[in-house]
Design an enzyme around this catalytic site. Sequence first.
Site, short mmCIF file in Angstrom:
data_model
loop_
_atom_site.label_atom_id
_atom_site.label_comp_id
_atom_site.label_asym_id
_atom_site.label_seq_id
_atom_site.Cartn_x
_atom_site.Cartn_y
_atom_site.Cartn_z
N ARG A 207 0.83 -1.21 0.00
CA ARG A 207 0.00 0.00 0.00
C ARG A 207 0.87 1.26 0.00
O ARG A 207 0.59 2.22 -0.69
CB ARG A 207 -0.93 0.00 1.21
CG ARG A 207 -1.96 -1.10 1.17
CD ARG A 207 -2.93 -1.01 2.34
NE ARG A 207 -3.76 -2.19 2.39
CZ ARG A 207 -3.70 -3.14 3.35
NH1 ARG A 207 -2.88 -2.99 4.38
NH2 ARG A 207 -4.47 -4.19 3.28
N CYS A 334 -3.50 -13.27 -5.22
CA CYS A 334 -3.12 -13.97 -3.97
C CYS A 334 -3.39 -15.46 -4.12
O CYS A 334 -3.55 -16.18 -3.15
CB CYS A 334 -3.87 -13.39 -2.77
SG CYS A 334 -5.65 -13.52 -2.89
N1 SAH Z 1 -7.56 -4.59 -1.16
C1 SAH Z 1 -8.02 -4.97 0.17
C2 SAH Z 1 -8.18 -6.46 0.32
C3 SAH Z 1 -9.13 -7.08 -0.68
S1 SAH Z 1 -9.75 -8.63 -0.20
C4 SAH Z 1 -7.09 -4.41 1.23
O1 SAH Z 1 -6.09 -3.77 0.89
O2 SAH Z 1 -7.37 -4.61 2.41
C5 SAH Z 1 -10.92 -8.92 -1.46
C6 SAH Z 1 -12.19 -8.09 -1.34
O3 SAH Z 1 -12.97 -8.33 -2.50
C7 SAH Z 1 -13.10 -8.42 -0.17
O4 SAH Z 1 -13.35 -7.27 0.59
C8 SAH Z 1 -14.43 -8.93 -0.81
O5 SAH Z 1 -15.57 -8.44 -0.11
C9 SAH Z 1 -14.34 -8.30 -2.18
N2 SAH Z 1 -15.03 -9.01 -3.29
C10 SAH Z 1 -14.98 -10.32 -3.60
N3 SAH Z 1 -15.61 -10.55 -4.77
C11 SAH Z 1 -16.07 -9.35 -5.21
C12 SAH Z 1 -16.78 -8.92 -6.37
N4 SAH Z 1 -17.14 -9.79 -7.34
N5 SAH Z 1 -17.07 -7.62 -6.49
C13 SAH Z 1 -16.71 -6.74 -5.54
N6 SAH Z 1 -16.01 -7.07 -4.44
C14 SAH Z 1 -15.69 -8.37 -4.27
#
Ligand code: SAH
Length: 390
Positions: A207, A334
Amino acid sequence: MIGSGREKSLRRRHPWIFSGAIERVEGGPEPGDTVDVLDRRGAFLARAAWSPASQIRARAWTFDPEERVDDAFFGRRVSRAVETRARLGLLDADEACRVVYAESDGLPGVIADRYGRHVVCQFLSAGAERWRDVIVAALGDALTPAGIYERSEGAARRKEGLASRRQVLAGAEPPPRLEFRSGGLQRIVDVAHGQKTGAYLDQQLNRQRVARHAAGASVLDAFAYTGGFATAAVVAGAKSAVLLDSSGDALRAAREEAALNGVADRCRFVEADVFDELRALREQGRRFDLIVMDPPKFVHSAQQVAAGSRGYKDVNLLALQLLAPGGILATFSCSGHVDAALFQKILAGAAVDAGRPVQILERFTQPPDHPVALEFPEADYLNGLLLTAH
Ligand code: SAH
């Protein structure tokens, strides 16, 4: 006991023993019992935790025939993991860090994340479950936290035949809004209800690295969760950010965290499916200077690699179509089954379809509190590319 020819991976100290490699079992071990693993001639290979419900039938605690698996063993393993983080300067009182990363720290099935003065654990295998109280005591000794909380949930536990559990294991209950600092930002985590142990600590460093490209940018944070990437980018000088996630709870936490850092007025929170919303933004002709694409794991097994790769390609093609000329795409996978070379190939395919020349400026991986034991490459799961498209 291991069938002939199947002990090669154990000799390389890989800790997993699959059901198909086991020729004979003596003594009727119970889930979580410590068993000696021997080759056909009866020679010692490993001392392991027995997981009768799982395809990974046993997980090695040690390859040393002289080493006993007892309270002192877990004390040593936990201390070693904590000391590694301390040497790296990762145990600042108000910051967060993964202090135990399972197989990579010689503790299969055990995860422990520290958020300020609170520790959140996951016990994901029968062996980890058996030694839970001992491991909790060792974490208490090594870290003297205010409290230790358990989030033992998810697919890994189901495969072990273990039920989900979330509860206080020691000390104080964590506050519903637990604050910690990360890269100069104030963050909040709800360890009882958030995803995994509450936050994604594996992206803390990335980040900050992405935020260096944020000055003056319009940002799109796709799969934002609680907005770690977007908040860091706006604090670093981005002019605006759109945060997309399908979880309303995550976006409410994201709004709170953005407000805590004084940037909520520059953020827009959109609860939507990323694939649908990116298509809608494309139809509207929207463009962004910095896009962060950090999806959940698309590939959970070797059989899913082809389908998951299409998912990564589709979502990154949409991102490239939404990127302003000279813009930056920070894109992640991931999925451990998608290695760095395959991920790069997928992005190359997306760039061809987008019809844009794209360059790699930086590569991302997991941070030092998520180490990869050389004998256990499965721990190596996070890949990312910082791309620019002309
Ligand atoms: N970038 C974040 C972590 C992402 S984890 C950070 O820095 O903390 C993945 C996220 O994707 C989760 O919050 C989940 O709710 C969301 N997610 C999963 N499938 C999705 C979709 N089809 N559309 C939107 N969000 C989604």
